[in-house]
Design a protein around this motif. Sequence first.
Motif, PDB file in Angstrom:
ATOM      1  N   ARG A 131      14.995  30.955  12.355  1.00 25.48           N
ATOM      2  CA  ARG A 131      15.830  32.086  13.104  1.00 25.48           C
ATOM      3  C   ARG A 131      16.002  33.599  12.379  1.00 25.48           C
ATOM      4  O   ARG A 131      16.413  33.341  11.016  1.00 25.48           O
ATOM      5  CB  ARG A 131      17.244  31.750  13.618  1.00 25.48           C
ATOM      6  CG  ARG A 131      17.223  30.483  14.267  1.00 25.48           C
ATOM      7  CD  ARG A 131      18.655  30.142  14.712  1.00 25.48           C
ATOM      8  NE  ARG A 131      18.561  28.833  15.331  1.00 25.48           N
ATOM      9  CZ  ARG A 131      18.429  28.414  16.658  1.00 25.48           C
ATOM     10  NH1 ARG A 131      18.537  29.272  17.435  1.00 25.48           N
ATOM     11  NH2 ARG A 131      18.694  27.243  16.780  1.00 25.48           N
ATOM     12  N   SER A 180      21.181  28.068  20.756  1.00 27.40           N
ATOM     13  CA  SER A 180      22.122  27.022  20.464  1.00 27.40           C
ATOM     14  C   SER A 180      22.765  27.344  19.178  1.00 27.40           C
ATOM     15  O   SER A 180      23.897  26.787  18.902  1.00 27.40           O
ATOM     16  CB  SER A 180      21.290  25.764  20.208  1.00 27.40           C
ATOM     17  OG  SER A 180      20.525  25.840  18.992  1.00 27.40           O
ATOM     18  N   ASP A 230      17.273  16.761  21.876  1.00 26.63           N
ATOM     19  CA  ASP A 230      16.878  17.160  20.471  1.00 26.63           C
ATOM     20  C   ASP A 230      17.867  17.430  19.566  1.00 26.63           C
ATOM     21  O   ASP A 230      18.214  18.514  19.169  1.00 26.63           O
ATOM     22  CB  ASP A 230      15.967  18.388  20.871  1.00 26.63           C
ATOM     23  CG  ASP A 230      14.854  18.348  21.563  1.00 26.63           C
ATOM     24  OD1 ASP A 230      14.288  17.120  21.980  1.00 26.63           O
ATOM     25  OD2 ASP A 230      14.315  19.378  21.978  1.00 26.63           O
ATOM     26  N   ASP A 257      13.538  34.134  17.002  1.00 26.62           N
ATOM     27  CA  ASP A 257      13.465  32.737  16.634  1.00 26.62           C
ATOM     28  C   ASP A 257      12.189  32.024  17.043  1.00 26.62           C
ATOM     29  O   ASP A 257      11.617  32.609  18.151  1.00 26.62           O
ATOM     30  CB  ASP A 257      14.751  31.891  16.934  1.00 26.62           C
ATOM     31  CG  ASP A 257      15.046  31.928  18.392  1.00 26.62           C
ATOM     32  OD1 ASP A 257      14.171  31.946  19.182  1.00 26.62           O
ATOM     33  OD2 ASP A 257      16.468  31.686  18.873  1.00 26.62           O
ATOM     34  N   ARG A 262      11.697  33.404  20.931  1.00 26.49           N
ATOM     35  CA  ARG A 262      12.277  34.528  21.483  1.00 26.49           C
ATOM     36  C   ARG A 262      12.076  35.793  20.933  1.00 26.49           C
ATOM     37  O   ARG A 262      11.898  35.982  19.970  1.00 26.49           O
ATOM     38  CB  ARG A 262      14.083  34.181  21.347  1.00 26.49           C
ATOM     39  CG  ARG A 262      14.695  33.047  21.930  1.00 26.49           C
ATOM     40  CD  ARG A 262      16.254  33.187  21.851  1.00 26.49           C
ATOM     41  NE  ARG A 262      16.742  32.377  23.057  1.00 26.49           N
ATOM     42  CZ  ARG A 262      17.230  31.093  22.453  1.00 26.49           C
ATOM     43  NH1 ARG A 262      17.169  30.801  21.249  1.00 26.49           N
ATOM     44  NH2 ARG A 262      17.673  30.221  23.370  1.00 26.49           N
ATOM     45  N   ARG A 268      15.108  30.444  31.757  1.00 23.55           N
ATOM     46  CA  ARG A 268      16.659  29.634  31.638  1.00 23.55           C
ATOM     47  C   ARG A 268      17.506  30.658  32.168  1.00 23.55           C
ATOM     48  O   ARG A 268      18.360  29.710  32.923  1.00 23.55           O
ATOM     49  CB  ARG A 268      16.897  29.896  30.080  1.00 23.55           C
ATOM     50  CG  ARG A 268      15.746  28.953  29.245  1.00 23.55           C
ATOM     51  CD  ARG A 268      16.458  28.609  27.811  1.00 23.55           C
ATOM     52  NE  ARG A 268      15.317  28.034  26.812  1.00 23.55           N
ATOM     53  CZ  ARG A 268      14.671  28.557  26.163  1.00 23.55           C
ATOM     54  NH1 ARG A 268      14.739  29.807  25.860  1.00 23.55           N
ATOM     55  NH2 ARG A 268      13.801  28.066  25.239  1.00 23.55           N
TER      56      ARG A 268
HETATM   57  N1  UDP Z   1      12.837  25.656  21.377  1.00 21.52           N
HETATM   58  C1  UDP Z   1      11.702  25.159  21.970  1.00 21.52           C
HETATM   59  N2  UDP Z   1      11.782  23.901  22.372  1.00 21.52           N
HETATM   60  C2  UDP Z   1      13.088  23.225  22.121  1.00 21.52           C
HETATM   61  C3  UDP Z   1      13.967  23.657  21.693  1.00 21.52           C
HETATM   62  C4  UDP Z   1      13.854  24.893  21.281  1.00 21.52           C
HETATM   63  O1  UDP Z   1      10.669  25.596  21.844  1.00 21.52           O
HETATM   64  O2  UDP Z   1      12.847  21.917  22.815  1.00 21.52           O
HETATM   65  C5  UDP Z   1      12.605  27.097  20.941  1.00 21.52           C
HETATM   66  C6  UDP Z   1      13.425  27.832  21.682  1.00 21.52           C
HETATM   67  O3  UDP Z   1      12.712  28.666  23.002  1.00 21.52           O
HETATM   68  C7  UDP Z   1      13.959  29.246  20.839  1.00 21.52           C
HETATM   69  C8  UDP Z   1      14.034  28.416  19.314  1.00 21.52           C
HETATM   70  O4  UDP Z   1      13.181  27.038  19.410  1.00 21.52           O
HETATM   71  O5  UDP Z   1      12.796  30.100  20.651  1.00 21.52           O
HETATM   72  C9  UDP Z   1      15.364  27.961  19.098  1.00 21.52           C
HETATM   73  O6  UDP Z   1      16.261  27.114  20.144  1.00 21.52           O
HETATM   74  P1  UDP Z   1      17.710  26.815  20.255  1.00 21.52           P
HETATM   75  O7  UDP Z   1      17.890  25.836  19.254  1.00 21.52           O
HETATM   76  O8  UDP Z   1      18.309  28.385  20.167  1.00 21.52           O
HETATM   77  O9  UDP Z   1      17.940  26.091  21.633  1.00 21.52           O
HETATM   78  P2  UDP Z   1      18.205  26.559  23.011  1.00 21.52           P
HETATM   79  O10 UDP Z   1      19.029  27.780  23.257  1.00 21.52           O
HETATM   80  O11 UDP Z   1      16.709  26.869  23.466  1.00 21.52           O
HETATM   81  O12 UDP Z   1      18.611  25.388  23.588  1.00 21.52           O
END
Ligand code: UDP
Length: 239
Positions: A93, A99, A128, A174, A198, A214
Motif C-alpha cells: 500500500r 481494510s 482471507d 494499493d 486500487r 464494491r
Molecule cells: N485484494 C484482492 N483480493 C483479495 C483481497 C484484496 O485483489 O482477496 C486487493 C484489493 O483490490 C486492494 C488490495 O488488495 O487493491 C488491498 O485490499 P484490502 O486489504 O484493503 O481489502 P478490501 O478493502 O478489498 O477488503
Amino acid sequence: MTQTLLYTGKAKSLYTTDNPDQLLCIFRNDTSAFDGQRIEKLERKGMVNNFFNAFIMETLNKAGIPNHFVKRHSEEASIVKKLTMIPVECVVRNVAAGSLCRRLGVSAGLELNPPTFEFFLKNDELHDPMVNDSLILTFNWASQKDIDQMKKYAFAVNDVLKKLFLEAGLILVDYKLEFGHYHGELILGDEFSPDGCRIWDAETKKVLDKDRFRKEMGDVVEAYEEVAIRLGVKLPQVA
Ligand code: UDP
Ligand code: ADP
C-alpha cells in the motif's frame, strides 16, 4: 490444443495445454466482491483485464521481475507458466484505503511512507485473514527464503508501477500479488489488473478500480478501460 479445465476461480479459469509446463488462463467477465458473496457479469471485463495484465506482466518482466506470463493467446486468454501457488496474498500500500482503514481507524487517502506490506491467507471461507511470517513458517505455507523474495519482488513491483502510473496521472493506491514456484524458482503469478488493485486519478482522486463495483458506483469496465488507455495498453477496437 487439448484443454482440460484444471481450476475455476472467481474471475479466471485455468486449462491444461499440450505443454505440461503451461496453462491457458481465461479472464472471465465474472466480477466478485466480499469473498465471492456478490458476483456479476460485466461485459468486456475479461478482455480488458487480459490485455491489461499482459501489458503489466511484460513491463515487469522487462524490469527484471520474473513472472508466469508467456503470451497473450486470444482476446480473453493468455498462456502462463504452470505454478505451484503459495496460498498467501501479498498486499503493498502507498495510500490508506479499504481494510487498512477499517482495521486501524486511519483516514482513507493518508499517504503511507514507507509503503506497507501485508500477508493474507488465501481462504474465502475465513475471509482471507491477515497472517505474518511466523504463521507462514509454522504452517509451512512458504519458506523464509520465499517470504524474503516475495517481499523483495512486491516492493520492486511498486518501484516500477508507481512511477508508470504517476506518469499517466494515476495514483497506485494499493495492490495484491500472488506468487508460486516454477521448477523450484519463485516467480510472480496470478494477475495484475484493476480487479486486484486500487487506482485513483492523481488530480481528481476519481476511483478507477474494483471499488467502483464494491461500492456500486457504476461504469466499472469503463474505468478499467480509461486506466488501460492512459497507460498505453492497446485494446481492440469496439466493433
Ligand atoms: N485484494 C484482492 N483480493 C483479495 C483481497 C484484496 O485483489 O482477496 C486487493 C484489493 O483490490 C486492494 C488490495 O488488495 O487493491 C488491498 O485490499 P484490502 O486489504 O484493503 O481489502 P478490501 O478493502 O478489498 O477488503
Ligand atoms: P480466486 O481463486 O481467488 O477465486 P481467480 O478466479 O483469479 O481467483 O483464479 C485464479 C486461480 O489460479 C487462483 O487461485 C490463483 O492462485 C491461481 N493461479 C494464478 N496463476 C497461476 C499459475 N500460473 N499457475 C497455477 N495457478 C495459478
